[in-house]
Motif scaffolding. Sequence first.
Motif, PDB file in Angstrom:
ATOM      1  N   SER A   1       0.841  -1.073   0.023  1.00 45.47           N
ATOM      2  CA  SER A   1      -0.060  -0.041  -0.179  1.00 45.47           C
ATOM      3  C   SER A   1       0.935   1.258  -0.068  1.00 45.47           C
ATOM      4  O   SER A   1       1.878   1.290   0.912  1.00 45.47           O
ATOM      5  CB  SER A   1      -1.017   0.077   1.091  1.00 45.47           C
ATOM      6  OG  SER A   1      -1.500   0.981   1.457  1.00 45.47           O
ATOM      7  N   LEU A   2       0.672   2.039  -1.040  1.00 40.77           N
ATOM      8  CA  LEU A   2       1.436   3.256  -1.112  1.00 40.77           C
ATOM      9  C   LEU A   2       0.227   4.352  -0.598  1.00 40.77           C
ATOM     10  O   LEU A   2      -0.769   4.463  -1.091  1.00 40.77           O
ATOM     11  CB  LEU A   2       1.884   3.702  -2.507  1.00 40.77           C
ATOM     12  CG  LEU A   2       2.723   2.449  -2.968  1.00 40.77           C
ATOM     13  CD1 LEU A   2       3.085   3.004  -4.617  1.00 40.77           C
ATOM     14  CD2 LEU A   2       4.148   2.296  -2.241  1.00 40.77           C
ATOM     15  N   ALA A   3       1.133   5.292   0.505  1.00 40.80           N
ATOM     16  CA  ALA A   3       0.094   6.252   0.819  1.00 40.80           C
ATOM     17  C   ALA A   3       0.847   7.587   1.387  1.00 40.80           C
ATOM     18  O   ALA A   3       2.000   7.468   1.461  1.00 40.80           O
ATOM     19  CB  ALA A   3      -0.367   5.632   2.236  1.00 40.80           C
ATOM     20  N   ILE A   4       0.138   8.463   1.646  1.00 44.95           N
ATOM     21  CA  ILE A   4       0.666   9.751   1.978  1.00 44.95           C
ATOM     22  C   ILE A   4       0.024  10.023   3.573  1.00 44.95           C
ATOM     23  O   ILE A   4      -1.002   9.891   3.728  1.00 44.95           O
ATOM     24  CB  ILE A   4       0.162  10.978   1.197  1.00 44.95           C
ATOM     25  CG1 ILE A   4       0.766  11.015  -0.206  1.00 44.95           C
ATOM     26  CG2 ILE A   4       0.649  12.498   1.944  1.00 44.95           C
ATOM     27  CD1 ILE A   4       0.806  12.113  -0.919  1.00 44.95           C
ATOM     28  N   GLU A   5       1.025  10.187   4.388  1.00 39.99           N
ATOM     29  CA  GLU A   5       0.760  10.561   5.671  1.00 39.99           C
ATOM     30  C   GLU A   5       1.027  11.692   6.426  1.00 39.99           C
ATOM     31  O   GLU A   5       1.831  12.362   5.685  1.00 39.99           O
ATOM     32  CB  GLU A   5       1.512   9.614   6.825  1.00 39.99           C
ATOM     33  CG  GLU A   5       0.889   8.038   6.758  1.00 39.99           C
ATOM     34  CD  GLU A   5       1.419   7.131   7.736  1.00 39.99           C
ATOM     35  OE1 GLU A   5       1.001   5.965   7.739  1.00 39.99           O
ATOM     36  OE2 GLU A   5       2.603   7.519   8.161  1.00 39.99           O
ATOM     37  N   GLY A   6       0.412  12.310   7.505  1.00 42.87           N
ATOM     38  CA  GLY A   6       0.899  13.350   7.986  1.00 42.87           C
ATOM     39  C   GLY A   6      -0.314  14.313   8.113  1.00 42.87           C
ATOM     40  O   GLY A   6      -1.199  14.178   7.378  1.00 42.87           O
ATOM     41  N   ASN A   7       0.002  15.568   8.534  1.00 43.30           N
ATOM     42  CA  ASN A   7      -0.712  16.755   8.363  1.00 43.30           C
ATOM     43  C   ASN A   7      -0.101  18.203   7.921  1.00 43.30           C
ATOM     44  O   ASN A   7       1.118  18.033   8.124  1.00 43.30           O
ATOM     45  CB  ASN A   7      -1.251  17.035  10.068  1.00 43.30           C
ATOM     46  CG  ASN A   7      -2.478  15.998  10.181  1.00 43.30           C
ATOM     47  OD1 ASN A   7      -3.408  15.849   9.350  1.00 43.30           O
ATOM     48  ND2 ASN A   7      -2.220  15.371  11.252  1.00 43.30           N
ATOM     49  N   PHE A   8      -0.747  19.049   7.337  1.00 42.67           N
ATOM     50  CA  PHE A   8      -0.184  20.190   6.709  1.00 42.67           C
ATOM     51  C   PHE A   8       0.801  20.774   7.830  1.00 42.67           C
ATOM     52  O   PHE A   8       0.225  20.949   9.224  1.00 42.67           O
ATOM     53  CB  PHE A   8      -1.340  21.096   6.414  1.00 42.67           C
ATOM     54  CG  PHE A   8      -0.623  22.363   6.006  1.00 42.67           C
ATOM     55  CD1 PHE A   8      -0.277  22.296   4.641  1.00 42.67           C
ATOM     56  CD2 PHE A   8      -0.764  23.632   6.505  1.00 42.67           C
ATOM     57  CE1 PHE A   8       0.222  23.490   3.920  1.00 42.67           C
ATOM     58  CE2 PHE A   8       0.163  24.650   5.880  1.00 42.67           C
ATOM     59  CZ  PHE A   8       0.397  24.884   4.737  1.00 42.67           C
ATOM     60  N   PRO A   9       2.214  21.105   7.889  1.00 37.80           N
ATOM     61  CA  PRO A   9       2.658  21.211   6.576  1.00 37.80           C
ATOM     62  C   PRO A   9       3.643  19.975   6.361  1.00 37.80           C
ATOM     63  O   PRO A   9       4.335  20.029   5.369  1.00 37.80           O
ATOM     64  CB  PRO A   9       3.569  22.448   6.333  1.00 37.80           C
ATOM     65  CG  PRO A   9       3.849  22.670   7.916  1.00 37.80           C
ATOM     66  CD  PRO A   9       2.714  21.831   8.586  1.00 37.80           C
ATOM     67  N   ARG A  10       3.581  18.945   7.417  1.00 38.72           N
ATOM     68  CA  ARG A  10       4.605  17.885   6.986  1.00 38.72           C
ATOM     69  C   ARG A  10       3.964  16.529   6.821  1.00 38.72           C
ATOM     70  O   ARG A  10       3.116  16.003   7.330  1.00 38.72           O
ATOM     71  CB  ARG A  10       5.010  17.725   8.516  1.00 38.72           C
ATOM     72  CG  ARG A  10       5.797  18.756   9.175  1.00 38.72           C
ATOM     73  CD  ARG A  10       7.084  18.983   8.516  1.00 38.72           C
ATOM     74  NE  ARG A  10       8.066  17.971   8.465  1.00 38.72           N
ATOM     75  CZ  ARG A  10       9.065  17.765   7.506  1.00 38.72           C
ATOM     76  NH1 ARG A  10       9.153  18.826   6.664  1.00 38.72           N
ATOM     77  NH2 ARG A  10       9.859  16.898   7.389  1.00 38.72           N
ATOM     78  N   PHE A  11       4.289  16.261   5.571  1.00 39.66           N
ATOM     79  CA  PHE A  11       3.733  14.861   4.899  1.00 39.66           C
ATOM     80  C   PHE A  11       5.017  14.197   4.521  1.00 39.66           C
ATOM     81  O   PHE A  11       6.080  14.512   4.462  1.00 39.66           O
ATOM     82  CB  PHE A  11       2.938  15.290   3.692  1.00 39.66           C
ATOM     83  CG  PHE A  11       1.739  16.151   4.066  1.00 39.66           C
ATOM     84  CD1 PHE A  11       0.577  15.258   4.164  1.00 39.66           C
ATOM     85  CD2 PHE A  11       1.834  17.132   3.727  1.00 39.66           C
ATOM     86  CE1 PHE A  11      -0.801  16.108   4.440  1.00 39.66           C
ATOM     87  CE2 PHE A  11       0.382  18.161   3.925  1.00 39.66           C
ATOM     88  CZ  PHE A  11      -0.765  17.394   4.204  1.00 39.66           C
ATOM     89  N   SER A  12       4.587  12.630   4.566  1.00 39.95           N
ATOM     90  CA  SER A  12       5.496  11.808   4.203  1.00 39.95           C
ATOM     91  C   SER A  12       4.973  10.883   3.034  1.00 39.95           C
ATOM     92  O   SER A  12       3.855  10.545   3.381  1.00 39.95           O
ATOM     93  CB  SER A  12       6.142  10.873   5.391  1.00 39.95           C
ATOM     94  OG  SER A  12       5.895  11.508   6.520  1.00 39.95           O
ATOM     95  N   ILE A  13       5.859  10.308   2.313  1.00 42.67           N
ATOM     96  CA  ILE A  13       5.157   9.208   1.446  1.00 42.67           C
ATOM     97  C   ILE A  13       5.640   7.863   1.941  1.00 42.67           C
ATOM     98  O   ILE A  13       6.828   7.882   2.523  1.00 42.67           O
ATOM     99  CB  ILE A  13       5.933   9.198   0.110  1.00 42.67           C
ATOM    100  CG1 ILE A  13       5.193   8.235  -0.851  1.00 42.67           C
ATOM    101  CG2 ILE A  13       7.451   9.413  -0.038  1.00 42.67           C
ATOM    102  CD1 ILE A  13       5.548   8.179  -2.373  1.00 42.67           C
ATOM    103  N   VAL A  14       4.683   7.032   1.994  1.00 46.29           N
ATOM    104  CA  VAL A  14       4.928   5.733   3.031  1.00 46.29           C
ATOM    105  C   VAL A  14       4.518   4.592   2.004  1.00 46.29           C
ATOM    106  O   VAL A  14       3.635   4.450   1.343  1.00 46.29           O
ATOM    107  CB  VAL A  14       4.023   5.700   4.296  1.00 46.29           C
ATOM    108  CG1 VAL A  14       4.157   4.705   4.951  1.00 46.29           C
ATOM    109  CG2 VAL A  14       4.251   6.833   5.280  1.00 46.29           C
TER     110      VAL A  14
END
Length: 401
Positions: A60-73
């Motif tokens: 599963s490819l996802a984007i995590e986090g909240n504005f303004p810090r996001f990561s690709i996981v």
Amino acid sequence: MSEIIGFSLENEMDLVLSHKRSMQVGEKIGLTVATRTTFATAVSEVARTVIDYTDNGTLSLAIEGNFPRFSIVARIAFSSDMVISANDEGFYYAKRLMPNFELVSVNGDYVIEMGLGLPRSLKLDKTKVSEFTAYFKNTSPLNAYEEIKNRNHELNKLNSVQEEELRQRKVLDEKKTEFISVASHELKTPVTVIKAYSQMLSTLKDETSDKVRAVLEKLNIQTSKLSTLIHQLMDVSRLENGNLQYDFEQIALRDFASETIIMLTSAHPHHQIDFQSEDVDLVMGDRLRLEQVFTNLIGNAVKYSAKGTKVLITLKKNDSGAAIMVQDNGIGMSKKELENIFSKFYRVEEVVSSHPGLGMGLYISSKIITDHGGKIWAESESGSGSRFYFTIPANPAAMES
Ligand code: ADP
């Protein structure tokens, strides 16, 4: 976590998919070629190792986090009987490439999570993340393999939804049967007591007025009807539980049918009930249950036809035993309705408000006849009466199929 794309890891072709899809997600987010290649290489490394161990993995490819810090996981889950640790050499490069790499295991279920923090310069926010998700949801398959895989996935999903629906329907049906069983047993005792009291009162003829006697007679008729219904309900629940018991014996059907019909003729004085019979061989049957079938079919013939009309019952020899027909000149049924009359609780729509009944009689009768090794069927036309047929073999061992 917002999943952007996910699929199963079963074979080498999924390795190609893992790499291509990771590259694509990286590109869509706006990662540099170097970063997205690093990410895609790490993902396909881990995918390769997992495919080596098992074919039950999911990526599963996802984007995590909240504005303004996001990561690709990337999250890869799988189960394995073998003990696998983060130090396995198959994870060596991925661990070196990804700043965050974690392996968690519980009783043979493994989850590997690895990711990269995304630069603020990409100006990600919740709306953009939802756009990526929508984009990949509608994106066309990368190759024929992914197309088939997606279709299979949809089919499997549909299958499990249908299986769940079936399971729930079965549970509901079992509950309904249990309710019918409990309710009918609870109703049986008070009705038997009422019937006994009303019969006791009717014996005190000399001490009661004509009016009271007439009321008692009506009371008796109605309690008998109620009692029949309760017995039908009990039969339905026994039938569902496979507990309909039989006491088979040799029966001279001609005499038996004649006695039963005489009894039913007095119960239905407003119809002309005729019986024509050939001499037939002895058949194997349960007297009470067969009486129940005659009562149901003749009762229906009377119920669904006008007063004063004729009901004809014939008994004939057939190859394996005997064949019975019950014919009336009543309201009849259409072809479509005929198809359903032996189903549980089925009633033709037109009769629901005009004729009493619960749609159990034919369901029970058909079960009784098939348990005797015979067949039951009907012919009819709307407005032109009905003919019900059933057969009873002389020897149930030679059951008709
Ligand atoms: P019930 O008569 O209590 O409704 P049955 O199981 O005996 O239940 O019959 C099922 C349905 O088949 C009836 O509701 C009726 O619509 C139809 N049916 C049965 N027998 C006849 C008949 N002789 N003529 C017309 N319709 C019939």
